[in-house]
Design a protein around this motif. Sequence first.
Motif, PDB file in Angstrom:
ATOM      1  N   PRO A 189       0.803  -1.230   0.000  1.00 38.95           N
ATOM      2  CA  PRO A 189       0.000   0.000   0.000  1.00 38.95           C
ATOM      3  C   PRO A 189       0.835   1.279   0.000  1.00 38.95           C
ATOM      4  O   PRO A 189       0.303   2.359  -0.255  1.00 38.95           O
ATOM      5  CB  PRO A 189      -0.829  -0.117   1.284  1.00 38.95           C
ATOM      6  CG  PRO A 189      -0.062  -1.055   2.163  1.00 38.95           C
ATOM      7  CD  PRO A 189       0.612  -2.019   1.231  1.00 38.95           C
ATOM      8  N   ALA A 190       2.132   1.146   0.275  1.00 37.10           N
ATOM      9  CA  ALA A 190       3.008   2.319   0.266  1.00 37.10           C
ATOM     10  C   ALA A 190       3.821   2.417  -1.018  1.00 37.10           C
ATOM     11  O   ALA A 190       4.715   3.262  -1.114  1.00 37.10           O
ATOM     12  CB  ALA A 190       3.954   2.274   1.469  1.00 37.10           C
ATOM     13  N   ALA A 191       3.521   1.571  -2.011  1.00 37.15           N
ATOM     14  CA  ALA A 191       4.365   1.491  -3.213  1.00 37.15           C
ATOM     15  C   ALA A 191       3.714   2.090  -4.445  1.00 37.15           C
ATOM     16  O   ALA A 191       4.106   1.780  -5.567  1.00 37.15           O
ATOM     17  CB  ALA A 191       4.745   0.034  -3.479  1.00 37.15           C
ATOM     18  N   PHE A 192       2.712   2.946  -4.259  1.00 38.99           N
ATOM     19  CA  PHE A 192       2.093   3.587  -5.423  1.00 38.99           C
ATOM     20  C   PHE A 192       1.794   5.039  -5.106  1.00 38.99           C
ATOM     21  O   PHE A 192       1.735   5.454  -3.948  1.00 38.99           O
ATOM     22  CB  PHE A 192       0.799   2.868  -5.828  1.00 38.99           C
ATOM     23  CG  PHE A 192      -0.386   3.207  -4.958  1.00 38.99           C
ATOM     24  CD1 PHE A 192      -1.260   4.227  -5.307  1.00 38.99           C
ATOM     25  CD2 PHE A 192      -0.617   2.521  -3.773  1.00 38.99           C
ATOM     26  CE1 PHE A 192      -2.339   4.550  -4.502  1.00 38.99           C
ATOM     27  CE2 PHE A 192      -1.701   2.834  -2.964  1.00 38.99           C
ATOM     28  CZ  PHE A 192      -2.565   3.859  -3.327  1.00 38.99           C
ATOM     29  N   LYS A 193       1.594   5.805  -6.153  1.00 42.60           N
ATOM     30  CA  LYS A 193       1.191   7.205  -6.010  1.00 42.60           C
ATOM     31  C   LYS A 193       0.417   7.609  -7.253  1.00 42.60           C
ATOM     32  O   LYS A 193       0.847   7.322  -8.376  1.00 42.60           O
ATOM     33  CB  LYS A 193       2.412   8.120  -5.849  1.00 42.60           C
ATOM     34  CG  LYS A 193       2.052   9.598  -5.679  1.00 42.60           C
ATOM     35  CD  LYS A 193       3.293  10.429  -5.444  1.00 42.60           C
ATOM     36  CE  LYS A 193       2.931  11.914  -5.326  1.00 42.60           C
ATOM     37  NZ  LYS A 193       1.996  12.181  -4.212  1.00 42.60           N
ATOM     38  N   LEU A 194      -0.733   8.241  -7.069  1.00 42.82           N
ATOM     39  CA  LEU A 194      -1.470   8.811  -8.193  1.00 42.82           C
ATOM     40  C   LEU A 194      -0.813  10.139  -8.558  1.00 42.82           C
ATOM     41  O   LEU A 194      -0.533  10.968  -7.681  1.00 42.82           O
ATOM     42  CB  LEU A 194      -2.938   9.015  -7.829  1.00 42.82           C
ATOM     43  CG  LEU A 194      -3.701   7.739  -7.447  1.00 42.82           C
ATOM     44  CD1 LEU A 194      -5.159   8.060  -7.150  1.00 42.82           C
ATOM     45  CD2 LEU A 194      -3.580   6.674  -8.523  1.00 42.82           C
ATOM     46  N   THR A 195      -0.555  10.336  -9.842  1.00 44.98           N
ATOM     47  CA  THR A 195       0.309  11.444 -10.250  1.00 44.98           C
ATOM     48  C   THR A 195      -0.411  12.587 -10.938  1.00 44.98           C
ATOM     49  O   THR A 195      -0.058  13.749 -10.743  1.00 44.98           O
ATOM     50  CB  THR A 195       1.418  10.930 -11.177  1.00 44.98           C
ATOM     51  OG1 THR A 195       0.824  10.217 -12.275  1.00 44.98           O
ATOM     52  CG2 THR A 195       2.359   9.993 -10.412  1.00 44.98           C
ATOM     53  N   ARG A 196      -1.413  12.296 -11.759  1.00 44.28           N
ATOM     54  CA  ARG A 196      -2.057  13.396 -12.476  1.00 44.28           C
ATOM     55  C   ARG A 196      -3.374  12.928 -13.078  1.00 44.28           C
ATOM     56  O   ARG A 196      -3.668  11.731 -13.113  1.00 44.28           O
ATOM     57  CB  ARG A 196      -1.143  13.954 -13.571  1.00 44.28           C
ATOM     58  CG  ARG A 196      -0.758  12.974 -14.658  1.00 44.28           C
ATOM     59  CD  ARG A 196       0.339  13.549 -15.548  1.00 44.28           C
ATOM     60  NE  ARG A 196       0.803  12.589 -16.535  1.00 44.28           N
ATOM     61  CZ  ARG A 196       0.371  12.521 -17.779  1.00 44.28           C
ATOM     62  NH1 ARG A 196      -0.555  13.377 -18.201  1.00 44.28           N
ATOM     63  NH2 ARG A 196       0.845  11.621 -18.620  1.00 44.28           N
ATOM     64  N   VAL A 197      -4.123  13.909 -13.573  1.00 47.56           N
ATOM     65  CA  VAL A 197      -5.408  13.671 -14.226  1.00 47.56           C
ATOM     66  C   VAL A 197      -5.382  14.370 -15.577  1.00 47.56           C
ATOM     67  O   VAL A 197      -4.832  15.473 -15.709  1.00 47.56           O
ATOM     68  CB  VAL A 197      -6.571  14.224 -13.373  1.00 47.56           C
ATOM     69  CG1 VAL A 197      -7.907  14.051 -14.081  1.00 47.56           C
ATOM     70  CG2 VAL A 197      -6.605  13.552 -12.006  1.00 47.56           C
ATOM     71  N   SER A 198      -5.944  13.742 -16.581  1.00 41.01           N
ATOM     72  CA  SER A 198      -6.040  14.382 -17.892  1.00 41.01           C
ATOM     73  C   SER A 198      -7.329  13.938 -18.575  1.00 41.01           C
ATOM     74  O   SER A 198      -8.020  13.033 -18.096  1.00 41.01           O
ATOM     75  CB  SER A 198      -4.837  14.020 -18.775  1.00 41.01           C
ATOM     76  OG  SER A 198      -4.930  12.674 -19.226  1.00 41.01           O
ATOM     77  N   GLY A 199      -7.645  14.577 -19.674  1.00 42.49           N
ATOM     78  CA  GLY A 199      -8.766  14.150 -20.503  1.00 42.49           C
ATOM     79  C   GLY A 199      -8.299  13.114 -21.511  1.00 42.49           C
ATOM     80  O   GLY A 199      -7.132  13.089 -21.904  1.00 42.49           O
ATOM     81  N   ALA A 200      -9.193  12.250 -21.911  1.00 41.96           N
ATOM     82  CA  ALA A 200      -8.894  11.243 -22.932  1.00 41.96           C
ATOM     83  C   ALA A 200     -10.196  10.881 -23.630  1.00 41.96           C
ATOM     84  O   ALA A 200     -11.244  10.760 -22.982  1.00 41.96           O
ATOM     85  CB  ALA A 200      -8.265   9.999 -22.302  1.00 41.96           C
ATOM     86  N   TYR A 201     -10.124  10.732 -24.935  1.00 38.98           N
ATOM     87  CA  TYR A 201     -11.321  10.336 -25.677  1.00 38.98           C
ATOM     88  C   TYR A 201     -11.523   8.826 -25.595  1.00 38.98           C
ATOM     89  O   TYR A 201     -10.561   8.052 -25.599  1.00 38.98           O
ATOM     90  CB  TYR A 201     -11.204  10.744 -27.148  1.00 38.98           C
ATOM     91  CG  TYR A 201     -11.213  12.241 -27.372  1.00 38.98           C
ATOM     92  CD1 TYR A 201     -12.384  12.975 -27.213  1.00 38.98           C
ATOM     93  CD2 TYR A 201     -10.046  12.912 -27.744  1.00 38.98           C
ATOM     94  CE1 TYR A 201     -12.394  14.348 -27.407  1.00 38.98           C
ATOM     95  CE2 TYR A 201     -10.044  14.287 -27.962  1.00 38.98           C
ATOM     96  CZ  TYR A 201     -11.226  14.998 -27.794  1.00 38.98           C
ATOM     97  OH  TYR A 201     -11.227  16.347 -27.992  1.00 38.98           O
ATOM     98  N   TRP A 202     -12.776   8.421 -25.517  1.00 37.02           N
ATOM     99  CA  TRP A 202     -13.113   6.997 -25.545  1.00 37.02           C
ATOM    100  C   TRP A 202     -12.546   6.379 -26.810  1.00 37.02           C
ATOM    101  O   TRP A 202     -12.784   6.829 -27.913  1.00 37.02           O
ATOM    102  CB  TRP A 202     -14.626   6.845 -25.477  1.00 37.02           C
ATOM    103  CG  TRP A 202     -15.206   5.492 -25.787  1.00 37.02           C
ATOM    104  CD1 TRP A 202     -16.139   5.207 -26.736  1.00 37.02           C
ATOM    105  CD2 TRP A 202     -14.926   4.243 -25.128  1.00 37.02           C
ATOM    106  NE1 TRP A 202     -16.462   3.879 -26.730  1.00 37.02           N
ATOM    107  CE2 TRP A 202     -15.734   3.256 -25.749  1.00 37.02           C
ATOM    108  CE3 TRP A 202     -14.079   3.872 -24.090  1.00 37.02           C
ATOM    109  CZ2 TRP A 202     -15.711   1.924 -25.356  1.00 37.02           C
ATOM    110  CZ3 TRP A 202     -14.058   2.540 -23.701  1.00 37.02           C
ATOM    111  CH2 TRP A 202     -14.856   1.585 -24.323  1.00 37.02           C
ATOM    112  N   ARG A 203     -11.719   5.358 -26.607  1.00 39.40           N
ATOM    113  CA  ARG A 203     -11.048   4.608 -27.667  1.00 39.40           C
ATOM    114  C   ARG A 203     -10.135   5.482 -28.519  1.00 39.40           C
ATOM    115  O   ARG A 203      -9.831   5.174 -29.662  1.00 39.40           O
ATOM    116  CB  ARG A 203     -12.069   3.879 -28.540  1.00 39.40           C
ATOM    117  CG  ARG A 203     -12.944   2.927 -27.743  1.00 39.40           C
ATOM    118  CD  ARG A 203     -13.902   2.163 -28.579  1.00 39.40           C
ATOM    119  NE  ARG A 203     -13.610   0.732 -28.502  1.00 39.40           N
ATOM    120  CZ  ARG A 203     -14.389  -0.207 -29.016  1.00 39.40           C
ATOM    121  NH1 ARG A 203     -15.491   0.114 -29.645  1.00 39.40           N
ATOM    122  NH2 ARG A 203     -14.065  -1.466 -28.912  1.00 39.40           N
TER     123      ARG A 203
END
Length: 391
Positions: free
Chosen positions: A200-214
């Motif tokens: 549980p200490a070995a990950f980090k969420l880094t950022r958010v972006s937009g993405a188109y479906w497929r």
Amino acid sequence: MSEMLKISLPDGSVREMPAGSTPADVAAAIGPGLAKAALAARIDGELVDLTRPFSGDCALALVTSRDEGDALDLARHDFAHVLAEAVQALFPGTQITFGPSTDDGFYYDFAPRDRPFTEEDLPAIEAEMRRIIQADKPLRREVWSREQLISRWKQQGESFKAEWAAELPGDEDLSVYWSGDDWLDMCRGPHLPSTGKLDPAAFKLTRVSGAYWRGDQKNAMLSRIYGTGWLNKKQLDAHLVRLEEAAKRDHRKLGQEMDLFHLQAEAHGSVFWHPQGYVIYRELEDYIRRAVQSAGCKEVKTPQVMDARQWEQSGHWGKYRANMFVIPDEVPNTEDEGPVISGDAEWMALKPMNCPAHVLIFRQGIKSYRDLPLRIVENGCCHRNEPHGAL
């Protein structure tokens, strides 16, 4: 007497196991230490879940954290699934789509019900992911039919998953993975035996972006959450230090600070070279020119725009047109009313690559095999019509 399967191990030994046994059973038979350390298995070279039953005699290699390549792929894949489960727990009504592992982590694309996700959401999502990991939920594989999958996703309001499932082969068994008994996703796998195998200490969420479906800009815009995932906190910390050091040397940051160049939205993916930066550009260009000339290459220059018929002949028009900038061969309408172009003109295109034009030079100059080899090179400028943000 029940049939016994012969399981060949990497050290050359052979273990006999009853039909229905799994790699986990072999690990337990060897010893409790290996049973605890085992994460997955390779059966005749194929990476599978630790609980996948043997189908016959085979060669078996158990995967542990010492097999870092396989272990990292498994962990990052599982982090992506835990991310999806956490998001749906915190934001009911969010639809899930794709969630692969990457070279240094993972991401998952979501269709939020109310609003796009922001970086302010990440701490709460990380906390929920750690709760799921610490719950040590078993990850269990089931085989479903395509009709079962489509029905499940439609009942859950998962329109993206239902669309995806409808395109899967109807005559093949398709796998889903349960996290405990209350959350599932369709996936080819394999996965770790349980969420508790993740650190549980070995990950980090880094950022958010937009993405188109497929990946198609004609489709719905989704929220993509990126993370980096590792086998332990030491690996994560080392990676974060590398990212921090790399950020100090980011070419976009240095370009601004040293007045070398800049980027801006009016020319996506293209560079505005400043005087000092263009000095460096020319020095690099001269170095490349000397290097290719010493290798026997001759420099040429070809047009930026060519008739679509040339791109049809090269095959680019049929296979690559979606990534080309096409131009109507006509004078645009300059009046305030009416369309800018008629729609009846012949088409031309900016070159996305140099080679078709070089073929035309080749045709002009080669008279005999004695003229070969002909090595030509161009410090050209190519344009490709890629989605915004692809760079």
